[in-house]
Each structure stands twice: as structure tokens, then as C-alpha cells.
Design a protein around this motif. Structure first.
Motif, PDB file in Angstrom:
ATOM      1  N   CYS A 113       0.839  -1.204   0.000  1.00 44.72           N
ATOM      2  CA  CYS A 113       0.000   0.000   0.000  1.00 44.72           C
ATOM      3  C   CYS A 113       0.876   1.257   0.000  1.00 44.72           C
ATOM      4  O   CYS A 113       1.835   1.319   0.776  1.00 44.72           O
ATOM      5  CB  CYS A 113      -0.881   0.036   1.242  1.00 44.72           C
ATOM      6  SG  CYS A 113      -2.098  -1.289   1.351  1.00 44.72           S
ATOM      7  N   PHE A 114       0.551   2.232  -0.849  1.00 48.97           N
ATOM      8  CA  PHE A 114       1.298   3.489  -0.797  1.00 48.97           C
ATOM      9  C   PHE A 114       0.419   4.693  -1.148  1.00 48.97           C
ATOM     10  O   PHE A 114       0.864   5.653  -1.789  1.00 48.97           O
ATOM     11  CB  PHE A 114       2.561   3.422  -1.673  1.00 48.97           C
ATOM     12  CG  PHE A 114       2.336   3.166  -3.142  1.00 48.97           C
ATOM     13  CD1 PHE A 114       2.280   4.226  -4.046  1.00 48.97           C
ATOM     14  CD2 PHE A 114       2.209   1.878  -3.632  1.00 48.97           C
ATOM     15  CE1 PHE A 114       2.098   4.006  -5.403  1.00 48.97           C
ATOM     16  CE2 PHE A 114       2.034   1.652  -4.992  1.00 48.97           C
ATOM     17  CZ  PHE A 114       1.979   2.712  -5.878  1.00 48.97           C
ATOM     18  N   CYS A 115      -0.842   4.669  -0.683  1.00 47.97           N
ATOM     19  CA  CYS A 115      -1.784   5.739  -1.001  1.00 47.97           C
ATOM     20  C   CYS A 115      -1.263   7.117  -0.592  1.00 47.97           C
ATOM     21  O   CYS A 115      -1.477   8.109  -1.289  1.00 47.97           O
ATOM     22  CB  CYS A 115      -3.131   5.462  -0.356  1.00 47.97           C
ATOM     23  SG  CYS A 115      -3.047   5.103   1.407  1.00 47.97           S
ATOM     24  N   THR A 116      -0.543   7.181   0.548  1.00 45.73           N
ATOM     25  CA  THR A 116      -0.099   8.492   1.047  1.00 45.73           C
ATOM     26  C   THR A 116       0.989   9.109   0.158  1.00 45.73           C
ATOM     27  O   THR A 116       1.237  10.302   0.238  1.00 45.73           O
ATOM     28  CB  THR A 116       0.456   8.371   2.479  1.00 45.73           C
ATOM     29  OG1 THR A 116       1.392   7.287   2.511  1.00 45.73           O
ATOM     30  CG2 THR A 116      -0.647   8.097   3.484  1.00 45.73           C
ATOM     31  N   SER A 117       1.616   8.288  -0.691  1.00 52.62           N
ATOM     32  CA  SER A 117       2.639   8.827  -1.599  1.00 52.62           C
ATOM     33  C   SER A 117       2.016   9.429  -2.858  1.00 52.62           C
ATOM     34  O   SER A 117       2.711  10.053  -3.652  1.00 52.62           O
ATOM     35  CB  SER A 117       3.624   7.728  -1.998  1.00 52.62           C
ATOM     36  OG  SER A 117       4.195   7.137  -0.851  1.00 52.62           O
ATOM     37  N   LYS A 176      -1.500   3.124   9.515  1.00 46.57           N
ATOM     38  CA  LYS A 176      -0.347   4.019   9.312  1.00 46.57           C
ATOM     39  C   LYS A 176       0.301   3.642   7.985  1.00 46.57           C
ATOM     40  O   LYS A 176       0.824   2.537   7.839  1.00 46.57           O
ATOM     41  CB  LYS A 176       0.665   3.853  10.450  1.00 46.57           C
ATOM     42  CG  LYS A 176       0.084   4.124  11.838  1.00 46.57           C
ATOM     43  CD  LYS A 176      -0.016   5.619  12.133  1.00 46.57           C
ATOM     44  CE  LYS A 176      -0.795   5.893  13.413  1.00 46.57           C
ATOM     45  NZ  LYS A 176      -2.277   5.825  13.276  1.00 46.57           N
ATOM     46  N   VAL A 177       0.238   4.539   7.031  1.00 46.42           N
ATOM     47  CA  VAL A 177       0.863   4.285   5.726  1.00 46.42           C
ATOM     48  C   VAL A 177       1.899   5.384   5.512  1.00 46.42           C
ATOM     49  O   VAL A 177       1.547   6.538   5.260  1.00 46.42           O
ATOM     50  CB  VAL A 177      -0.183   4.285   4.577  1.00 46.42           C
ATOM     51  CG1 VAL A 177       0.474   3.958   3.241  1.00 46.42           C
ATOM     52  CG2 VAL A 177      -1.307   3.293   4.867  1.00 46.42           C
ATOM     53  N   GLU A 178       3.164   5.015   5.666  1.00 45.09           N
ATOM     54  CA  GLU A 178       4.234   6.013   5.542  1.00 45.09           C
ATOM     55  C   GLU A 178       4.370   6.481   4.098  1.00 45.09           C
ATOM     56  O   GLU A 178       4.259   5.687   3.172  1.00 45.09           O
ATOM     57  CB  GLU A 178       5.584   5.404   5.968  1.00 45.09           C
ATOM     58  CG  GLU A 178       5.652   4.967   7.419  1.00 45.09           C
ATOM     59  CD  GLU A 178       5.581   6.135   8.397  1.00 45.09           C
ATOM     60  OE1 GLU A 178       6.083   7.233   8.051  1.00 45.09           O
ATOM     61  OE2 GLU A 178       5.003   5.953   9.495  1.00 45.09           O
ATOM     62  N   LYS A 179       4.653   7.762   3.925  1.00 47.17           N
ATOM     63  CA  LYS A 179       4.917   8.281   2.584  1.00 47.17           C
ATOM     64  C   LYS A 179       6.282   7.750   2.133  1.00 47.17           C
ATOM     65  O   LYS A 179       7.261   7.846   2.870  1.00 47.17           O
ATOM     66  CB  LYS A 179       4.910   9.811   2.609  1.00 47.17           C
ATOM     67  CG  LYS A 179       4.928  10.396   1.224  1.00 47.17           C
ATOM     68  CD  LYS A 179       4.822  11.928   1.230  1.00 47.17           C
ATOM     69  CE  LYS A 179       5.124  12.397  -0.187  1.00 47.17           C
ATOM     70  NZ  LYS A 179       5.157  13.824  -0.346  1.00 47.17           N
ATOM     71  N   LEU A 217       9.149   2.813  -8.175  1.00 49.72           N
ATOM     72  CA  LEU A 217       8.928   4.257  -8.029  1.00 49.72           C
ATOM     73  C   LEU A 217       9.928   4.855  -7.041  1.00 49.72           C
ATOM     74  O   LEU A 217      10.432   5.962  -7.241  1.00 49.72           O
ATOM     75  CB  LEU A 217       7.486   4.530  -7.579  1.00 49.72           C
ATOM     76  CG  LEU A 217       6.422   4.208  -8.646  1.00 49.72           C
ATOM     77  CD1 LEU A 217       5.028   4.190  -8.034  1.00 49.72           C
ATOM     78  CD2 LEU A 217       6.483   5.199  -9.805  1.00 49.72           C
ATOM     79  N   VAL A 218      10.225   4.110  -5.990  1.00 49.57           N
ATOM     80  CA  VAL A 218      11.211   4.570  -5.011  1.00 49.57           C
ATOM     81  C   VAL A 218      12.586   4.679  -5.690  1.00 49.57           C
ATOM     82  O   VAL A 218      13.307   5.662  -5.508  1.00 49.57           O
ATOM     83  CB  VAL A 218      11.239   3.622  -3.782  1.00 49.57           C
ATOM     84  CG1 VAL A 218      12.429   3.902  -2.895  1.00 49.57           C
ATOM     85  CG2 VAL A 218       9.944   3.746  -2.986  1.00 49.57           C
ATOM     86  N   GLU A 219      12.919   3.682  -6.516  1.00 50.74           N
ATOM     87  CA  GLU A 219      14.187   3.716  -7.258  1.00 50.74           C
ATOM     88  C   GLU A 219      14.212   4.887  -8.243  1.00 50.74           C
ATOM     89  O   GLU A 219      15.216   5.577  -8.398  1.00 50.74           O
ATOM     90  CB  GLU A 219      14.395   2.400  -8.019  1.00 50.74           C
ATOM     91  CG  GLU A 219      14.714   1.205  -7.143  1.00 50.74           C
ATOM     92  CD  GLU A 219      15.988   1.391  -6.326  1.00 50.74           C
ATOM     93  OE1 GLU A 219      16.982   1.859  -6.896  1.00 50.74           O
ATOM     94  OE2 GLU A 219      15.958   1.094  -5.113  1.00 50.74           O
ATOM     95  N   LEU A 220      13.090   5.085  -8.909  1.00 54.47           N
ATOM     96  CA  LEU A 220      12.991   6.179  -9.884  1.00 54.47           C
ATOM     97  C   LEU A 220      13.212   7.535  -9.226  1.00 54.47           C
ATOM     98  O   LEU A 220      13.868   8.414  -9.770  1.00 54.47           O
ATOM     99  CB  LEU A 220      11.606   6.179 -10.526  1.00 54.47           C
ATOM    100  CG  LEU A 220      11.450   5.455 -11.854  1.00 54.47           C
ATOM    101  CD1 LEU A 220       9.974   5.309 -12.198  1.00 54.47           C
ATOM    102  CD2 LEU A 220      12.164   6.204 -12.972  1.00 54.47           C
TER     103      LEU A 220
END
Lengths: 267, 343
Positions: free
Chosen positions: B143-147, B204-207, B332-335
């Protein structure tokens, strides 16, 4: 594991191969395919019970093939797939180095593809036990019950073609389902189109399937489609005495004519 | 309208479901079956799952089904007669217990299906759609909705948003006129709110990344070698696109027998090799790395530019469905981390 990494490193360092395909730790505890060109990165290679993907699927992928000579981490199913691909002229024997993995997970250093053939000839082949149990149950059903089972399962297929993409033997550049002049089978993902698609795929894999189960594992909707091709693998063996992926010579049940073929299936 | 906050308990929630179903609405609610959870039409209230983190498939098929009948035709030697389908007869569908990511995805679909061509059948289905959302009190590593500017309690796209509280009751945020009409018609099932705070229970979903930076890198990284590296593992199936709540690629198929038939709109995917194959034999996206690039470019560069939304709600379905662990969040994190010089 160390032997596997050492061998992969040697092959890359000596430039005997251009690429090593193996398994690495993926995200969220999964294992996944890794492509290594740099000998220093061979430490990434792993092998354990999570390594289930049939890596032979990559041997026919354009970008991978482009590298040239490839060493590939190969448990039994991958070895057998490689033999099918060689017999069908999809990969060249001289371009492939098998980094064998025994049933106990140990590294097997094969010197040639002939040794791989010999190794396979000594192993009893067949479908994985848990799958065969379900296949036997299905075969014990009446035809109507079986039809209902498959209609229920296949109805939810949305035709993402993960089954086809995961299969090393589904390498056609243009699959029958995508031919529209004429349209052989229904492309839309309605119950009839789904039934036609999976029947067609099953027939096309009869005698070519090595029972790796990757089509079923790839299905995002948990449709057990691997049972279809596995059933046919047994059927082809009983009728023609041939198992896919045991020899580099073309000997596929449905594409090889032999004067002494049994014809008792003709009604 | 000004949002209102009420409370509903579990027994009343089931009653609300049954009452909406009995009123002739087509209910679309998640059910656990075949070792996964997916939305189904009209399950019994007792069958509905409230414990899953994410369904395998999204809810886009309520407005963009995997097969859509566009019209029928009958052809003779001299002419073709078109028989239009009466789109006004599509049923009212209530999406029940959709997470905020799914609810938010509808606005992206609205934008795509009204961008230049106004899609009649899509809009007919959309106008009859009601979304009863459910905040997330649990999330997983996909999950990464907050990003992507959303969150486990985001109200966007829901007509009513429910949030489960520790005491077994639910906060009901009445967000639209449509939501209010449902709440008013079933007023006896709700009680007044006593200042309950949903923030206390939300997952809790960390950005994990800045989507602005990803977009910037994509703009400058079209020719970068990472596309090849990132996508060697991709086997080119359509699982990611088909489970995605925003992917809207489709293919047109005609099915006919003896001159009578129908034209269908079917799901398709830019990940397929055939997707951009021209009749000449030329394929502008010849290899999988170009197709994978297209997928990320479309979501994080082209759609923000042209349609002013990010083509991703961070639901993580594609990562969960991928048979070969092409994890979109990892990429996406790598990008974001890549140092690419601006052009």
C-alpha cells in the motif's frame, strides 16, 4: 549455494557466458528472477523452496536472447523446458549453460546438455503429487460435473494472459487467440471465449508441457489452469509413451508422426 | 454540501445493506472466495468481507466492465443496420465497502472517459453509481496511497465514508447529496456522533516517495538505461493492468454469426506486444522495456500533464498480482532516487 555462485562467477569472469539468469531475493519475502552480467554480483543468487518460477520463459524473450550465451539456474522443470525449447529450435544448445539444481536443492555441475538428458532419464517424471490428486478427483467425476467445475473456474478469467506469458512453451509471436483473419476463437473474456481459450492452450501444449505449474501460479485469479495441461501431459504419456523435455530431439506427441503410433483414440 | 458525521453499529450496517439491496439497487460488495477477496454483485450481508486488506480486482468494472456491449448490428448484402442499446436502462449500482483508493480512482476514470470523446455508456453507468467507502485500519507493504496524495481515510470519491472504530461501531461521514439521501431514507439506523476521531484508528501508511520528483525524473529519463534493467523480469502479461483501478486501455471486438452480431469493448493492456503493432508490421513499442516504460510514464507523467491527476492511487494491486514480482512501489522509489540531469 556457494558452489552455484562460484560457478556463475567463473562463467562470467572467463566470458564463457554473457548473462546468468537465476533467482534473487525479491520484495516482501518473495524470490524472483535476476539477470546478472557482472561477476561481482553473483552473490545475489539464491536457491530455496520459494524459487518456483520457470526461468526458461526468459530464454525466448527478445531482450534476454540478445545477450548471447546464457547460463541459467535450472531445477528439473527448467532443465526439461530447455530440452523442449532446443528440440523445437527455439534456443541453440551451444548458447545455454545449465546451472543444475538437484531435487535436494544442491548444485549440479553439468558439463553438457547430453549429461542433462542422462540426468533426467534417471528421474521418475510425472505431475507433482498434490496436483495429480486433484486431477484424479476431476477424472473420477462425471462429464457433466467436470464441465460444471471448469465452467465455474473459467468464468472469472479476464484474459490477462499471465498463463501464456509465464509458460516457456507459449512462445508464438502471434497466438491463435490474436488471429482475426479468420477469427479462430472468441477473443472477449466471456464464458465461451474463456472456455475456448483455455481448451486451445491445453491442446497446443499437449505433449509439450513439463508440468511446472507456472501457468496456474501466474494466474492472478487463482484459476487452476495448470491442471488442464498437466492432465494432458499424462494423457500424452499413456497414449504415446513420450514425456516432454526428456530429449533434445523433436519427439512431441502431437507433431511427430510414427508409423507405429497407436490409433486406438480414433472413434 | 457540508459533510455530516454520524454513527452506525454493525447490526444497523447490515440492515442498511439489506435495505438498499431490497430497494432494487445492485450491490457490489467484497466476498472471500477461491482464496482471495473480490467484489461480487448482490452477495448476502453475511457473506461480505470486512477483514481483507485489499481485493485482488478493483471496482472499475462497475463502470468499465471487462466486456461492454456497445451496439448490435444486422447486415444484409446491401446494408448494415445498427441497433443501439438503451443505456438509460443500466441499473443503479452501489459499491459497498470500497477502500478510499478505489473510491478516488473513479475521478480518474471520469477524466479519461470525458477527455475529448464523451463516452455515453461509461457516463450512463457512472451517473447511477453510489460509493459507500470504508477507511483502512490496516495496510500492508504494497500500500502506498499516502505517496500519491491520498490516504487510508481519504474521502475523495465516496458518497458515504465509513470508518470502523475499536468498539465495533462505524463513523459514517455523509459527503454528498446522494449520500445524504441514503442516510435520510434510513435515518433510524444512524445515531448522532459524539466527536469520535477517525485519525486514531486509521492505518499508518508512511509516505515512501515524492510523486513530483518521480514525474520530473520520468520527463528527463525517457531514454535512460534503467528501463531495460527494470523490466528484464517482466513477462508481458496484462495482470497489472487488469487489476488496476485506473488502467482503461481497451480493444474493440466484433462478434457475429450469419450477419448478426454485436460490437464489444474489451479490456486490453499496453503491456501486450500486440497493443501497438501496426498492420505494416512496424511496432513502435517493440520490446517489453518500452511497454513497461509506457505504463509508468502514462501514470506518472502523461496523465499528470494532460489530465491533471496521477494515474495511480497506490492500492498496490499490480504488485500483489504480478507473477514475477515487478513491484511498482520498489520501482517508483528507485525512480525517485535516480539523479537524472534535466534536459
Amino acid at each position: 549455494m556457494d558452489n552455484l555462485r562460484k560457478k556463475a562467477k567463473e562463467l562470467l569472469e572467463s566470458k564463457s557466458v554473457d548473462l546468468v539468469i537465476g533467482y534473487e531475493n525479491g520484495t516482501n519475502g518473495k524470490a524472483r528472477a535476476v539477470f546478472i552480467k557482472d561477476p561481482e554480483k553473483t552473490g545475489k543468487l539464491i536457491y530455496d523452496e520459494r524459487c518456483k518460477q520457470n526461468l526458461a520463459v526468459y530464454l525466448n524473450k527478445h531482450e534476454v536472447k540478445h545477450y548471447g550465451r546464457i547460463a541459467i539456474v535450472a531445477p528439473l522443470m527448467v532443465m526439461r523446458s530447455i530440452l523442449v525449447l532446443i528440440s523445437e529450435c527455439q534456443v541453440k544448445q551451444e548458447n545455454i549453460t545449465v546451472l543444475g539444481i538437484g531435487n535436494d536443492g544442491s548444485f549440479l555441475d553439468f558439463q553438457s546438455m547430453e549429461v542433462v538428458e542422462k540426468y533426467i532419464s534417471k528421474i521418475p517424471l510425472g505431475n507433482p503429487e498434490p496436483d495429480q490428486v486433484i486431477i484424479d478427483k476431476l477424472n473420477a467425476m462425471t462429464m457433466e460435473e467436470r464441465r460444471e467445475f471448469w465452467q465455474n473456474e473459467l468464468e472469472r478469467c479476464f484474459k490477462c494472459y499471465a498463463c501464456r506469458a509465464a509458460c516457456p512453451m507459449c512462445y508464438c509471436l502471434r497466438c491463435t487467440v490474436e488471429c482475426n483473419q479468420p477469427q479462430w476463437i472468441s477473443a472477449p473474456a466471456h464464458p465461451l471465449g474463456n472456455l475456448e481459450w483455455h481448451q486451445l492452450r491445453t491442446m497446443h501444449l499437449t505433449g509439450r508441457c513439463v508440468s511446472c505449474g507456472d501457468c496456474g501460479r501466474a494466474c492472478p485469479l487463482n484459476i487452476p489452469i495448470h491442471l488442464l495441461t498437466m492432465q494432458q501431459a499424462e494423457e500424452a504419456f499413456h497414449m504415446f509413451g513420450v514425456r516432454a523435455g526428456t530429449s533434445m530431439k523433436a519427439d512431441s506427441a502431437l507433431s511427430t508422426y510414427k508409423p507405429d503410433d497407436k490409433e486406438n483414440f480414433i472413434l | 454540501m457540508i459533510p455530516e458525521k454520524k454513527i452506525i453499529d454493525r447490526v444497523a450496517l447490515d440492515k442498511l445493506y439489506e435495505s438498499l439491496k431490497a430497494a432494487g439497487n445492485k450491490m457490489f460488495a467484497p466476498v472471500f472466495r477461491n482464496e482471495q477477496t473480490n467484489f461480487e454483485y448482490n452477495p448476502a450481508a453475511t457473506e461480505i468481507s470486512y477483514s481483507h486488506i485489499q481485493t485482488t480486482q478493483s471496482v472499475k468494472n462497475t463502470v468499465f466492465p471487462k466486456i461492454e456491449n456497445l451496439f448490435r448490428f444486422e447486415s444484409s448484402q446491401k446494408s448494415v443496420e445498427l441497433v443501439q442499446i438503451d443505456f438509460t436502462k443500466v441499473p443503479r449500482v452501489i459499491v459497498w465497502n470500497a477502500h478510499p483508493c478505489d473510491a478516488a480512482a473513479f475521478s480518474a476514470l471520469d477524466s479519461v472517459f470525458n477527455w475529448d470523446y464523451v463516452d455515453e455508456i461509461y457516463n450512463a453507468r457512472r451517473e447511477k453509481l453510489v460509493v459507500i467507502g470504508m477507511s483502512c485500519i490496516r495496510a500492508d507493504e504494497n500500500c502506498f496511497c499516502t505517496s500519491v496524495d491520498l490516504g487510508p481515510g481519504a474521502v475523495k470519491g465516496s458518497d458515504i465514508l465509513l470508518t470502523p472504530l475499536a468498539n465495533g461501531k462505524f463513523i459514517a461521514e455523509i459527503l454528498t447529496d446522494l449520500g445524504k439521501s441514503i442516510a435520510d431514507e434510513n435515518a433510524s439506523l444512524f445515531t448522532a456522533s459524539n466527536g469520535e476521531n477517525k485519525e486514531e484508528v486509521l492505518a499508518k501508511v508512511e509516505k515512501q516517495f515524492s510523486h513530483e520528483k518521480v514525474t520530473e525524473n520520468l520527463k528527463n529519463g525517457f531514454e535512460n538505461s534503467f528501463w531495460h534493467e527494470f523490466s528484464l523480469r517482466c513477462i508481458g502479461c496484462g495482470a497489472c493492468a487488469y487489476v488496476c483501478p485506473i488502467c482503461t486501455c481497451f480493444d474493440i471486438q466484433d462478434e457475429s454469426k450469419a450477419g448478426k452480431g454485436r460490437r464489444l469493448r474489451c479490456w486490453d493492456s499496453c503491456g501486450f506486444g500486440m497493443f501497438t503493432l501496426h498492420t505494416s508490421g512496424h511496432n513502435p513499442r517493440e520490446v517489453q522495456s518500452q511497454r513497461w516504460r509506457q505504463r509508468l510514464m502514462h501514470k506518472f507523467s502523461y496523465q499528470p500533464d494532460r489530465n491533471e491527476f496521477i494515474g495511480c492511487v497506490g492500492c498496490g494491486r499490480c504488485s500483489r498480482a504480478c507473477p514475477v514480482d515487478m513491484n511498482i512501489l520498489e520501482q517508483l522509489v528507485e525512480l525517485e532516487k535516480l539523479e537524472i540531469a534535466a534536459k
